[in-house]
Structures are given as structure tokens and as C-alpha cells.
Design a protein around this motif. Structure first.
Motif, PDB file in Angstrom:
ATOM      1  N   HIS A   1       0.829  -1.207   0.000  1.00 31.41           N
ATOM      2  CA  HIS A   1       0.000   0.000   0.000  1.00 31.41           C
ATOM      3  C   HIS A   1       0.862   1.256   0.000  1.00 31.41           C
ATOM      4  O   HIS A   1       0.525   2.261  -0.639  1.00 31.41           O
ATOM      5  N   LEU A   2       1.980   1.220   0.719  1.00 29.23           N
ATOM      6  CA  LEU A   2       2.887   2.357   0.758  1.00 29.23           C
ATOM      7  C   LEU A   2       3.473   2.627  -0.626  1.00 29.23           C
ATOM      8  O   LEU A   2       3.516   3.774  -1.089  1.00 29.23           O
ATOM      9  N   VAL A   3       3.919   1.588  -1.297  1.00 24.67           N
ATOM     10  CA  VAL A   3       4.504   1.748  -2.628  1.00 24.67           C
ATOM     11  C   VAL A   3       3.453   2.219  -3.626  1.00 24.67           C
ATOM     12  O   VAL A   3       3.721   3.093  -4.458  1.00 24.67           O
ATOM     13  N   GLU A   4       2.249   1.658  -3.534  1.00 21.20           N
ATOM     14  CA  GLU A   4       1.180   2.070  -4.445  1.00 21.20           C
ATOM     15  C   GLU A   4       0.903   3.567  -4.313  1.00 21.20           C
ATOM     16  O   GLU A   4       0.777   4.285  -5.312  1.00 21.20           O
ATOM     17  N   LEU A   5       0.826   4.027  -3.071  1.00 24.12           N
ATOM     18  CA  LEU A   5       0.524   5.442  -2.840  1.00 24.12           C
ATOM     19  C   LEU A   5       1.685   6.330  -3.272  1.00 24.12           C
ATOM     20  O   LEU A   5       1.487   7.376  -3.901  1.00 24.12           O
TER      21      LEU A   5
ATOM     22  N   MET B   1       3.973   5.786  -5.530  1.00 26.05           N
ATOM     23  CA  MET B   1       4.120   5.813  -6.979  1.00 26.05           C
ATOM     24  C   MET B   1       3.020   6.619  -7.644  1.00 26.05           C
ATOM     25  O   MET B   1       3.205   7.183  -8.722  1.00 26.05           O
ATOM     26  N   ALA B   2       1.855   6.678  -7.019  1.00 26.93           N
ATOM     27  CA  ALA B   2       0.722   7.388  -7.623  1.00 26.93           C
ATOM     28  C   ALA B   2       0.755   8.880  -7.338  1.00 26.93           C
ATOM     29  O   ALA B   2       0.225   9.681  -8.105  1.00 26.93           O
ATOM     30  N   ALA B   3       1.376   9.273  -6.214  1.00 27.19           N
ATOM     31  CA  ALA B   3       1.354  10.673  -5.799  1.00 27.19           C
ATOM     32  C   ALA B   3       2.305  11.508  -6.643  1.00 27.19           C
ATOM     33  O   ALA B   3       3.309  11.029  -7.148  1.00 27.19           O
ATOM     34  N   ALA B   4       1.942  12.774  -6.795  1.00 25.33           N
ATOM     35  CA  ALA B   4       2.796  13.724  -7.522  1.00 25.33           C
ATOM     36  C   ALA B   4       2.954  14.959  -6.670  1.00 25.33           C
ATOM     37  O   ALA B   4       1.984  15.522  -6.190  1.00 25.33           O
ATOM     38  N   HIS B   5       4.198  15.399  -6.467  1.00 24.19           N
ATOM     39  CA  HIS B   5       4.466  16.570  -5.632  1.00 24.19           C
ATOM     40  C   HIS B   5       5.375  17.534  -6.358  1.00 24.19           C
ATOM     41  O   HIS B   5       6.179  17.136  -7.199  1.00 24.19           O
ATOM     42  N   GLU B   6       5.232  18.806  -6.043  1.00 23.76           N
ATOM     43  CA  GLU B   6       6.055  19.840  -6.643  1.00 23.76           C
ATOM     44  C   GLU B   6       7.315  20.035  -5.816  1.00 23.76           C
ATOM     45  O   GLU B   6       7.251  20.479  -4.681  1.00 23.76           O
ATOM     46  N   ALA B   7       8.462  19.715  -6.409  1.00 23.34           N
ATOM     47  CA  ALA B   7       9.719  19.777  -5.658  1.00 23.34           C
ATOM     48  C   ALA B   7      10.061  21.184  -5.197  1.00 23.34           C
ATOM     49  O   ALA B   7      10.663  21.379  -4.150  1.00 23.34           O
ATOM     50  N   ASP B   8       9.652  22.186  -5.948  1.00 21.60           N
ATOM     51  CA  ASP B   8      10.030  23.559  -5.630  1.00 21.60           C
ATOM     52  C   ASP B   8       9.208  24.180  -4.510  1.00 21.60           C
ATOM     53  O   ASP B   8       9.492  25.280  -4.070  1.00 21.60           O
ATOM     54  N   SER B   9       8.164  23.501  -4.041  1.00 22.96           N
ATOM     55  CA  SER B   9       7.286  24.123  -3.060  1.00 22.96           C
ATOM     56  C   SER B   9       7.504  23.598  -1.648  1.00 22.96           C
ATOM     57  O   SER B   9       6.720  23.843  -0.760  1.00 22.96           O
ATOM     58  N   VAL B  10       8.577  22.835  -1.461  1.00 31.32           N
ATOM     59  CA  VAL B  10       8.811  22.206  -0.164  1.00 31.32           C
ATOM     60  C   VAL B  10       9.446  23.189   0.819  1.00 31.32           C
ATOM     61  O   VAL B  10      10.364  23.914   0.480  1.00 31.32           O
ATOM     62  N   VAL B  11       8.925  23.212   2.044  1.00 29.10           N
ATOM     63  CA  VAL B  11       9.550  23.959   3.138  1.00 29.10           C
ATOM     64  C   VAL B  11      10.386  22.957   3.930  1.00 29.10           C
ATOM     65  O   VAL B  11       9.846  22.112   4.608  1.00 29.10           O
ATOM     66  N   GLY B  12      11.691  23.066   3.791  1.00 27.94           N
ATOM     67  CA  GLY B  12      12.545  22.103   4.458  1.00 27.94           C
ATOM     68  C   GLY B  12      12.438  20.751   3.772  1.00 27.94           C
ATOM     69  O   GLY B  12      12.211  20.659   2.570  1.00 27.94           O
TER      70      GLY B  12
END
Length: 238
Positions: free
Chosen positions: A185-189, A191-202
């Protein structure tokens, strides 16, 4: 040369020292900030700094105050059209805090390291409490709301689940099947998620979408409890 040094010392102030420290952390990272390095940036001897900040810890406290002091002030209660405007006022303030933290990505780490809130942080928290109280929240509910918000009220969160780190191609080939077998379930989630690398705080996957998603869930929940007249001393309403 002596006159230049004396002029630099005469112009030195606590505000100038703190502003220079924040600028140094912004450009070179918080680990680069030391009394010696800062004195070099300011063109003074290290001992000159100690007239304005007693030690490194006081310097870091002051840097936090500079950053938090940059957050947009809260909307005045007199400008609200109704008590229900608390939600938009709080949301606006928290997102302003987030914009500030994005300008100073080192600041969340330093804020978390402080043993007690600095004066400017206390003032900020006081203004947040005032917005909830002006919005009709009981002191009891406000107390729990502040705990629930935690660091989010200052524009950042410490995420436990981090799926922003993508596996390298060779790692995918070598280990993805094994990982999926153990943690499907962890791998499925991840692999499916998409995040913006430039918007991370820390570090972590605390991107803008995730931050606002969680914030809006909290604010909606707070409003529901307010309408229900929730109290920690009463049974939880169904």
C-alpha cells in the motif's frame, strides 16, 4: 583603515546584526551562520557582535523574530463582515506565514529548535488566538485548536509520510518489486502521488497543495465544533 573599522562598529546595531544573519542563512544555509562568519560579513571583529547578541542561541532567537516579523499582519476584526470571517482571516494569515517561510527555508528548522517561543512568536500566537476568540470560539475550544494547528500556524508542518523522494531508475529495477511485496500500500501510494519539488519547506512532502488541503480540513472541522458548542468537558457530539 582604523577610521573605517570604527565607522563599522559605530553603525552596528542589533537589527543590522540580525538582518545580516538572516541574509547569510538565506544565501549559504543556516549551518553557515556563526559569530565569526557573521563578523566577517559585517566587517567587524567577532567581539563587536557580543554587544548586540550574547551568544549563538540569542542570535538564532533574534533571527526567528526577524522572519516571523515579516509575516503579513492579521486582518483587523473591525474589517470583518461577520464573525464567520474568522476562517478566511486565519487562512489568509497562515498562508502569509507560509510564503514567508518559503523565502527562508531554513527558518522552520530553527523555529523547531527553540526551547521556548521568542517574543515575536508569542505576539504572533496571541494574534492567532484573538482571531479565534473574535470568531466566537470558546477559550476551551481555542486552546485545543491551537494545539491542533501546531507549527502549521507558522506556515510549515513536519510530515511523517514523505513520498516526494523518487527512486532512481536502478533502484526501481532492483528494489521496487521487493518493496511492493513487503509494503504494497505504501509503494502504491508513493508511486501514484505527484508533488512539486520547488514548493517544499525544508524536507518532506509539505508542498502547497498538501499544506492547504490539511489546513482547510482543520478550519472546516474547527467551524463545525464551534457551531456545535463543543467543549472538552462534555461528551463528544455524534
Amino acid at each position: 583603515m582604523v577610521q573605517q573599522v570604527e565607522a563599522s562598529r559605530a553603525a552596528l546595531s542589533r537589527d543590522r546584526v540580525l538582518q545580516a544573519a538572516v541574509a547569510l542563512a538565506d544565501t549559504a544555509g543556516i549551518d553557515s551562520v556563526s559569530m565569526r562568519k557573521l563578523s566577517q560579513e559585517l566587517g567587524v571583529v567577532p567581539m563587536a557582535l557580543y554587544k548586540h547578541v550574547a551568544n549563538k542561541e540569542e542570535l538564532l532567537d533574534g533571527m526567528v523574530d526577524v522572519v516571523v516579523g515579516e509575516i503579513d499582519p492579521p486582518r483587523r476584526h473591525a474589517d470583518w463582515k461577520s464573525p464567520a470571517d474568522w476562517k478566511s482571516a486565519v487562512r489568509q494569515r497562515i498562508l502569509a506565514a507560509r510564503r514567508t517561510l518559503l523565502r527562508h527555508p531554513w527558518a522552520s528548522r530553527v523555529i523547531e529548535s527553540r526551547r521556548s517561543p521568542t517574543p515575536v512568536v508569542l505576539e504572533y500566537m496571541d494574534s492567532m488566538i484573538a482571531m479565534f476568540r473574535d470568531g466566537g470560539f470558546s477559550i476551551d475550544l481555542t486552546h485545543h485548536v491551537m494545539h491542533a494547528l501546531g507549527s502549521r500556524m507558522l506556515g510549515f508542518t513536519q510530515e511523517l509520510f514523505d513520498d516526494s523522494q523518487r527512486l532512481a531508475p536502478n533502484a526501481q529495477a532492483a528494489g521496487l518489486v521487493e518493496m511492493a511485496g513487503r509494503y504494497p500500500h505504501l509503494v502504491e501510494l508513493a508511486m501514484a502521488a505527484a508533488h512539486e519539488a520547488d514548493s517544499v519547506v525544508g524536507s518532506g512532502c509539505d508542498d502547497q497543495f498538501e499544506f492547504e488541503f490539511a489546513l482547510d480540513l482543520q478550519l472546516d472541522g474547527f467551524e463545525r465544533l464551534r457551531q456545535q458548542g463543543w467543549s472538552s468537558k462534555a461528551p463528544t457530539p455524534s
